[in-house]
Write a protein that holds these residues in place. Sequence first.
Motif, PDB file in Angstrom:
ATOM      1  N   TYR A  71      26.963  43.014  42.362  1.00 29.89           N
ATOM      2  CA  TYR A  71      25.949  42.109  41.828  1.00 29.89           C
ATOM      3  C   TYR A  71      24.886  42.901  41.081  1.00 29.89           C
ATOM      4  O   TYR A  71      24.645  44.082  41.363  1.00 29.89           O
ATOM      5  CB  TYR A  71      25.306  41.318  42.970  1.00 29.89           C
ATOM      6  CG  TYR A  71      26.291  40.478  43.749  1.00 29.89           C
ATOM      7  CD1 TYR A  71      26.644  39.215  43.307  1.00 29.89           C
ATOM      8  CD2 TYR A  71      26.880  40.962  44.918  1.00 29.89           C
ATOM      9  CE1 TYR A  71      27.554  38.437  44.009  1.00 29.89           C
ATOM     10  CE2 TYR A  71      27.794  40.198  45.627  1.00 29.89           C
ATOM     11  CZ  TYR A  71      28.129  38.935  45.170  1.00 29.89           C
ATOM     12  OH  TYR A  71      29.037  38.183  45.864  1.00 29.89           O
ATOM     13  N   LYS A  72      24.235  42.237  40.144  1.00 34.62           N
ATOM     14  CA  LYS A  72      23.234  42.904  39.317  1.00 34.62           C
ATOM     15  C   LYS A  72      21.803  42.576  39.716  1.00 34.62           C
ATOM     16  O   LYS A  72      20.886  43.338  39.418  1.00 34.62           O
ATOM     17  CB  LYS A  72      23.451  42.533  37.848  1.00 34.62           C
ATOM     18  CG  LYS A  72      24.778  43.024  37.278  1.00 34.62           C
ATOM     19  CD  LYS A  72      24.906  42.636  35.809  1.00 34.62           C
ATOM     20  CE  LYS A  72      26.227  43.145  35.230  1.00 34.62           C
ATOM     21  NZ  LYS A  72      26.375  42.763  33.792  1.00 34.62           N
TER      22      LYS A  72
ATOM     23  N   SER B 287      30.182  30.958  44.391  1.00 31.37           N
ATOM     24  CA  SER B 287      31.067  30.551  43.307  1.00 31.37           C
ATOM     25  C   SER B 287      32.451  31.137  43.546  1.00 31.37           C
ATOM     26  O   SER B 287      32.651  31.980  44.424  1.00 31.37           O
ATOM     27  CB  SER B 287      30.513  31.038  41.970  1.00 31.37           C
ATOM     28  OG  SER B 287      30.446  32.459  41.961  1.00 31.37           O
ATOM     29  N   LYS B 288      33.406  30.703  42.754  1.00 32.09           N
ATOM     30  CA  LYS B 288      34.754  31.242  42.849  1.00 32.09           C
ATOM     31  C   LYS B 288      34.714  32.737  42.562  1.00 32.09           C
ATOM     32  O   LYS B 288      34.120  33.179  41.588  1.00 32.09           O
ATOM     33  CB  LYS B 288      35.669  30.535  41.852  1.00 32.09           C
ATOM     34  CG  LYS B 288      37.130  30.916  41.978  1.00 32.09           C
ATOM     35  CD  LYS B 288      37.981  30.107  41.015  1.00 32.09           C
ATOM     36  CE  LYS B 288      39.456  30.460  41.156  1.00 32.09           C
ATOM     37  NZ  LYS B 288      40.299  29.670  40.211  1.00 32.09           N
ATOM     38  N   GLY B 289      35.318  33.518  43.425  1.00 33.63           N
ATOM     39  CA  GLY B 289      35.269  34.965  43.268  1.00 33.63           C
ATOM     40  C   GLY B 289      33.998  35.587  43.804  1.00 33.63           C
ATOM     41  O   GLY B 289      33.768  36.789  43.631  1.00 33.63           O
TER      42      GLY B 289
ATOM     43  N   THR C 173      30.480  42.513  49.604  1.00 32.89           N
ATOM     44  CA  THR C 173      31.654  43.242  49.104  1.00 32.89           C
ATOM     45  C   THR C 173      32.743  42.332  48.557  1.00 32.89           C
ATOM     46  O   THR C 173      33.780  42.814  48.108  1.00 32.89           O
ATOM     47  CB  THR C 173      32.258  44.100  50.227  1.00 32.89           C
ATOM     48  OG1 THR C 173      32.772  43.234  51.261  1.00 32.89           O
ATOM     49  CG2 THR C 173      31.215  45.036  50.821  1.00 32.89           C
ATOM     50  N   LYS C 174      32.531  41.020  48.584  1.00 36.50           N
ATOM     51  CA  LYS C 174      33.597  40.092  48.211  1.00 36.50           C
ATOM     52  C   LYS C 174      33.608  39.737  46.721  1.00 36.50           C
ATOM     53  O   LYS C 174      34.481  39.006  46.261  1.00 36.50           O
ATOM     54  CB  LYS C 174      33.479  38.805  49.031  1.00 36.50           C
ATOM     55  CG  LYS C 174      33.607  39.010  50.539  1.00 36.50           C
ATOM     56  CD  LYS C 174      33.415  37.687  51.279  1.00 36.50           C
ATOM     57  CE  LYS C 174      33.492  37.877  52.782  1.00 36.50           C
ATOM     58  NZ  LYS C 174      34.860  38.250  53.222  1.00 36.50           N
ATOM     59  N   ASN C 175      32.632  40.230  45.967  1.00 42.76           N
ATOM     60  CA  ASN C 175      32.531  39.900  44.545  1.00 42.76           C
ATOM     61  C   ASN C 175      33.761  40.401  43.794  1.00 42.76           C
ATOM     62  O   ASN C 175      34.074  41.597  43.801  1.00 42.76           O
ATOM     63  CB  ASN C 175      31.266  40.531  43.963  1.00 42.76           C
ATOM     64  CG  ASN C 175      30.952  40.051  42.561  1.00 42.76           C
ATOM     65  OD1 ASN C 175      31.848  39.693  41.798  1.00 42.76           O
ATOM     66  ND2 ASN C 175      29.680  40.053  42.218  1.00 42.76           N
TER      67      ASN C 175
ATOM     68  N   LEU D 161      29.842  25.688  43.124  1.00 42.66           N
ATOM     69  CA  LEU D 161      29.682  26.429  44.375  1.00 42.66           C
ATOM     70  C   LEU D 161      30.380  25.707  45.519  1.00 42.66           C
ATOM     71  O   LEU D 161      30.505  24.486  45.516  1.00 42.66           O
ATOM     72  CB  LEU D 161      28.198  26.590  44.704  1.00 42.66           C
ATOM     73  CG  LEU D 161      27.319  27.245  43.634  1.00 42.66           C
ATOM     74  CD1 LEU D 161      25.863  27.236  44.076  1.00 42.66           C
ATOM     75  CD2 LEU D 161      27.781  28.662  43.333  1.00 42.66           C
ATOM     76  N   SER D 162      30.791  26.491  46.511  1.00 41.46           N
ATOM     77  CA  SER D 162      31.438  25.948  47.710  1.00 41.46           C
ATOM     78  C   SER D 162      30.824  26.592  48.949  1.00 41.46           C
ATOM     79  O   SER D 162      30.312  27.720  48.881  1.00 41.46           O
ATOM     80  CB  SER D 162      32.945  26.232  47.690  1.00 41.46           C
ATOM     81  OG  SER D 162      33.551  25.678  46.552  1.00 41.46           O
TER      82      SER D 162
END
Length: 446
Positions: A405-406, A377-379, A398-400, A354-355
């Motif tokens: 997301y589930k 996480s990335k993405g 909206t960036k996923n 994570l970042s």
Amino acid sequence: MTKSLYSLVTIILTCTLYGFGQLEISSNGRYLVDRDQAPFFWLGDTGWGLFQVPNRKEIRRYLKSRAKQGFTVVHASACHLNPFIKPDLQNSDGDMAFINVNLLKPLITKGNNPKNELEYDYWDHIEFVIREARKHKIYINFLPLFNMAEDDGYNLIDLNNAESYGKFLGERFKNHPNLIWCMGGDVLADNDLRKSIWNQLAAGILEGLDAQGKDEVLMTFHVRGGHSSSEYFQNTPWLDFHMLQTWDKYTSIYDRVTEDYLKSPTKPILHGEGAYEDGPEYPTKPITPHIIRKQFYWASFAGGMHTYGNSNVWSFGSNKDYISKPWKDALKSEGAKNLSIARKIMESVQWYALSPCLDIFKEGQGSAKDLNVAMCSKGHERLVVYCAAACSIKLDLTKNSKGGYKSAYWINPINGKHLRIKNRNLTSTQHFSVPSNWEDGILLVE
């Protein structure tokens, strides 16, 4: 058997017996890894007086307790010459560290039998502590000296003794892979002379360790409150990761860690000291378990590591002015328990992948003592948000990169329990509110 072969066998047996060895820097420069390149979670405790104040039985009790709670690192100094750990340069057995308070003359006796006071000296006792820590898979963030504010911390170490003292320590403790070497001791290195002292101490340690390449050694610098090692040693070869201290200014933690996070070259960052639990000395007291959690999550979510402190514990009863209860009772404090949970939470969300990502906040990021922070996480396939208070936030989902997301959960930072959030559209901008009666909360969206 030659001395070098004996040393090699000792190290191999040590690592095999206790299951861990020297730590390294990760390939991306952001955190520490073990010998198998697995991410190492730094959960530190300040046990500054560990080598001087408690006896052998008490040392075992302390280390066993902290290991059971999930702590992985203890900060401790080989010796103290400051107002808080007494008597000066002397341990619980009455053994002195030096002859005539001279760093060039460590007081060493033949033999190391703890039942024979003529054999068992100050440095044998330090070695005992290091071995006990290793049994519990605890690393020591090892300071050669904690001189602190006495004459600005430079009335014992200087250019005449720093390198020799460092070489002595390196040679003496070279076979202990659970040592992280920490220069400084609540001091500034704000001129060339002071920088030179620590450079020489580090050089002496490396010489004593026979670590010319330095790949197998980790070093950092313990600085005074309100400062970071990056101010003095950002480009210094021996400094592997930064250490900063905020003391009572704990609301600055996120910004201070972020400042070092953005520096080049990239180095891991340790928030090494903040406000200690139950500490009576802070203008912002009381330092509650809630504040302890805030400090941990602010440092962690900014991409750093964190060390906790309890005012009743770190001096092991030596510093009477900062004590409200016996240190053995304080080992079971709520703040320490909360950080045990915090480690489990961070490991469950794979913290190392994570970042920091504050850009997901549309509303409700807050500020100061109510600052809310986030990692992804990335993405953006996993989002983790720490809400420092009972509040509502609005997040951009909206960036996923996978489209949505589930599931979403609230995690209680006090007990680690999950509360599933039902009937939510997790593909758009959404509001979330910390559950009622919670002081703070962690939101997990994945």
